[in-house]
Motif scaffolding. Structure first.
Motif, mmCIF file in Angstrom:
data_model
loop_
_atom_site.group_PDB
_atom_site.id
_atom_site.type_symbol
_atom_site.label_atom_id
_atom_site.label_comp_id
_atom_site.label_asym_id
_atom_site.label_seq_id
_atom_site.Cartn_x
_atom_site.Cartn_y
_atom_site.Cartn_z
ATOM 1 N N ALA A 161 -5.078 43.956 14.604
ATOM 2 C CA ALA A 161 -4.495 42.647 14.900
ATOM 3 C C ALA A 161 -4.115 42.603 16.376
ATOM 4 N N VAL A 162 -4.267 41.430 16.979
ATOM 5 C CA VAL A 162 -3.903 41.204 18.379
ATOM 6 C C VAL A 162 -2.942 40.018 18.414
ATOM 7 N N ASP A 163 -1.732 40.268 18.884
ATOM 8 C CA ASP A 163 -0.692 39.242 18.914
ATOM 9 C C ASP A 163 -0.284 38.991 20.364
ATOM 10 N N LEU A 164 -0.638 37.825 20.890
ATOM 11 C CA LEU A 164 -0.239 37.456 22.249
ATOM 12 C C LEU A 164 1.210 36.994 22.239
ATOM 13 N N VAL A 165 1.975 37.462 23.209
ATOM 14 C CA VAL A 165 3.412 37.157 23.266
ATOM 15 C C VAL A 165 3.780 36.790 24.703
ATOM 16 N N TYR A 166 4.971 36.226 24.856
ATOM 17 C CA TYR A 166 5.456 35.846 26.182
ATOM 18 C C TYR A 166 6.247 36.997 26.804
ATOM 19 N N THR A 167 5.943 37.281 28.051
ATOM 20 C CA THR A 167 6.694 38.298 28.774
ATOM 21 C C THR A 167 8.172 37.949 28.848
ATOM 22 N N ALA A 168 8.462 36.668 28.902
ATOM 23 C CA ALA A 168 9.851 36.214 29.004
ATOM 24 C C ALA A 168 10.683 36.649 27.806
ATOM 25 N N ASP A 169 10.052 36.860 26.665
ATOM 26 C CA ASP A 169 10.804 37.294 25.486
ATOM 27 C C ASP A 169 11.394 38.679 25.669
ATOM 28 N N VAL A 170 10.842 39.449 26.596
ATOM 29 C CA VAL A 170 11.391 40.766 26.916
ATOM 30 C C VAL A 170 12.277 40.690 28.151
ATOM 31 N N GLU A 171 11.822 39.985 29.175
ATOM 32 C CA GLU A 171 12.563 39.920 30.433
ATOM 33 C C GLU A 171 13.895 39.199 30.288
ATOM 34 N N TYR A 172 13.937 38.176 29.427
ATOM 35 C CA TYR A 172 15.163 37.391 29.259
ATOM 36 C C TYR A 172 15.799 37.653 27.902
ATOM 37 N N LEU A 173 15.664 38.903 27.463
ATOM 38 C CA LEU A 173 16.149 39.263 26.131
ATOM 39 C C LEU A 173 17.645 39.019 25.962
ATOM 40 N N THR A 177 19.311 34.003 31.600
ATOM 41 C CA THR A 177 18.909 32.705 32.134
ATOM 42 C C THR A 177 18.416 31.841 30.988
ATOM 43 N N SER A 178 18.584 30.550 31.135
ATOM 44 C CA SER A 178 18.137 29.615 30.098
ATOM 45 C C SER A 178 16.691 29.184 30.320
ATOM 46 N N LYS A 179 16.108 29.546 31.475
ATOM 47 C CA LYS A 179 14.743 29.146 31.796
ATOM 48 C C LYS A 179 13.774 30.198 31.283
ATOM 49 N N LYS A 180 13.355 30.039 30.063
ATOM 50 C CA LYS A 180 12.421 30.979 29.458
ATOM 51 C C LYS A 180 11.077 30.276 29.256
ATOM 52 N N ALA A 181 10.034 30.804 29.880
ATOM 53 C CA ALA A 181 8.714 30.187 29.779
ATOM 54 C C ALA A 181 8.179 30.290 28.352
ATOM 55 N N GLN A 182 7.631 29.196 27.851
ATOM 56 C CA GLN A 182 7.057 29.163 26.518
ATOM 57 C C GLN A 182 5.585 28.771 26.555
ATOM 58 N N THR A 183 4.969 28.941 27.715
ATOM 59 C CA THR A 183 3.533 28.765 27.860
ATOM 60 C C THR A 183 3.022 29.829 28.829
ATOM 61 N N ALA A 184 1.714 29.999 28.857
ATOM 62 C CA ALA A 184 1.109 30.914 29.810
ATOM 63 C C ALA A 184 1.189 30.306 31.205
ATOM 64 N N SER A 185 0.921 31.125 32.218
ATOM 65 C CA SER A 185 0.882 30.609 33.588
ATOM 66 C C SER A 185 -0.580 30.453 33.996
ATOM 67 N N GLN A 186 -1.111 31.396 34.755
ATOM 68 C CA GLN A 186 -2.525 31.358 35.122
ATOM 69 C C GLN A 186 -3.106 32.757 35.028
ATOM 70 N N GLY A 187 -4.269 32.853 34.449
ATOM 71 C CA GLY A 187 -4.917 34.143 34.320
ATOM 72 C C GLY A 187 -6.048 34.081 33.317
ATOM 73 N N GLU A 188 -6.345 35.232 32.743
ATOM 74 C CA GLU A 188 -7.500 35.336 31.857
ATOM 75 C C GLU A 188 -7.229 36.381 30.779
#
Length: 315
Positions: A161-173, A177-188
Motif C-alpha cells: 500500500a502507498v499512502d500519500l500524506v502531508y508533511t505539515a502533519d508532522v511539522e506542525y504536530l 501554527t494554525s497555517k497547515k497546508a492541506q494540498t500539495a505544492s509543486q512537484g512530481e
C-alpha cells in the motif's frame, strides 16, 4: 472385581494417549530468511531536518506479536560524504538497532543488515519468527526502491500500500501554527514497477486523495481503498502515529519483484506499507478439542463401570 475395574479404568484413560501416537508428532518452525525485504535508499532533497522512520512487526511462532521502530532525521545540506546514499542507509540501520535495544533479546525476531558501504538495507525474519507488517514513513523526498529476494510480491503473498500524506502533519504536530497546508505544492510523483518506465504525475495544488486517485487510474495493479491495509502501528514517538486519512493506494496482487517510489514535492510525504502472509503457525500434536472429547469419553466410561459394579455389589 477390583482388578477388572482397575484394568478398565487404565484402558479407557489411556485411550487418548494411544490415539495421539497416530497424530503428527512434528512441530513446524519458521525458517530464517523466509520473509525478506530489501530497501534501496536515495538522497534526501529537503535541506532541513526531515523525518524518516520505519516500524517492523513480527510474530514468534504460535505466539505474541512484537514490533520495533527506527527513527532518523535526514538533511540534504548535511550529507557531506563520499557516498551519501550509503550514509543514509547507515543512519536508518542505526536507528533500528537503537530501537531493538528496548526489547528483550528473546523477543528480537528480525535482523536488519546493511551490506558494507552499500545504499541498502535487508530486513528478514529469524528462525522461529515471521514478519507480519512493515511501514516506512518518508518525509525527506528521497527516491526509494523496495524489492523481495527472489519472488514476486503476489507469489510471496505480500500486499503493498502507498499512502500519500502531508508533511505539515508532522511539522506542525504540536499546533505551533494554525497555517497547515492541506494540498500539495509543486512537484512530481513517480512510481516504477520492476524497473519499467515509471508512471509520473504532477502534484501541483492537488489533495492527497486526488493524487492517489490519479495514480490508481494509471497503475493497472492498483486500486484506491478507503480502509487501510492494516491498522496503524502505534509507537512511543507521536510523529510515527499518523492517523489514516481515509484513502490509500493498494496493490494487493502485484506480479512484480520491485516497486520504486519517488516524491519530489516538499509538501508531501509517503507511507509505504507491506503486509506479509503470517501463516506460519506450528503444527499441533493433536487437535485440542479432539483430545478433550476423548478425555471426556474416557472419564464417562470409567464412571459407568464404577456405577455398574457398585450396583452389582448392592444386589
Amino acid at each position: 472385581m477390583k482388578r477388572k475395574l482397575i484394568h478398565s479404568l487404565m484402558l479407557t484413560l489411556s485411550l487418548p494417549a494411544c490415539i495421539a501416537q497416530f497424530q503428527p508428532a512434528l512441530a513446524a518452525t519458521t525458517a530464517a530468511d523466509q520473509d525478506k525485504l530489501r530497501i534501496h535508499t536515495g538522497i534526501p532533497r529537503r535541506a532541513s531536518d526531515s523525518l524518516f522512520s520505519y516500524t517492523v512487526e513480527w510474530r514468534i511462532d504460535d505466539g505474541e506479536l512484537y514490533r520495533s521502530t527506527g527513527l532518523s532525521f535526514l538533511n540534504a545540506s548535511k550529507l557531506d560524504h563520499d557516498n551519501p546514499q550509503a550514509y543514509v542507509a547507515k543512519k536508518i540501520w542505526t536507528a533500528m538497532k537503537d530501537g531493538m535495544v528496548q526489547l528483550d533479546p528473546n523477543w528480537r525476531g528480525v535482523t536488519v543488515i546493511q551490506p558494507k558501504d552499500q545504499p541498502e538495507l535487508v530486513i528478514a525474519n529469524k528462525a522461529g519468527y515471521s514478519l507480519t507488517n512493515i511501514t516506512f514513513r518518508d518525509y525527506s523526498n528521497q527516491a526509494l526502491n523496495y524489492e523481495l529476494a527472489d519472488k514476486t510480491f503476489s507469489a510471496d503473498g505480500v500486499q503493498v500500500a502507498v499512502d500519500l500524506v502531508y508533511t505539515a502533519d508532522v511539522e506542525y504536530l504540536d499546533d505551533f501554527t494554525s497555517k497547515k497546508a492541506q494540498t500539495a505544492s509543486q512537484g512530481e510523483i513517480s512510481i516504477a514497477i520492476d524497473g519499467q518506465n515509471p508512471i509520473k504525475i504532477k502534484t501541483d495544488g492537488k489533495t492527497t486523495q486526488e493524487l492517489e486517485q490519479e495514480l490508481a487510474g494509471k497503475l493497472n495493479a492498483a486500486k484506491l481503498a478507503q480502509t487501510p491495509l492494516y491498522p496503524g502501528m502505534v509507537s512511543t514517538d507521536t510523529r510515527n502515529n499518523k492517523p489514516f486519512d481515509g484513502s490509500e493506494l493498494q496493490l494487493l496482487n502485484l506480479p512484480a519483484k520491485s516497486i520504486a517510489i519517488d516524491v519530489s514535492d516538499p509538501a508531501l510525504g509517503v507511507l509505504t506499507k507491506f503486509k506479509f502472509k503470517d501463516d506460519n503457525r506450528a503444527l499441533q500434536v493433536a487437535e485440542p478439542r479432539f483430545m478433550l472429547a476423548l478425555l471426556g469419553l474416557a472419564t464417562g466410561l470409567a464412571l459407568f463401570y464404577f456405577w455398574r459394579n457398585s450396583n452389582r455389589k448392592r444386589s
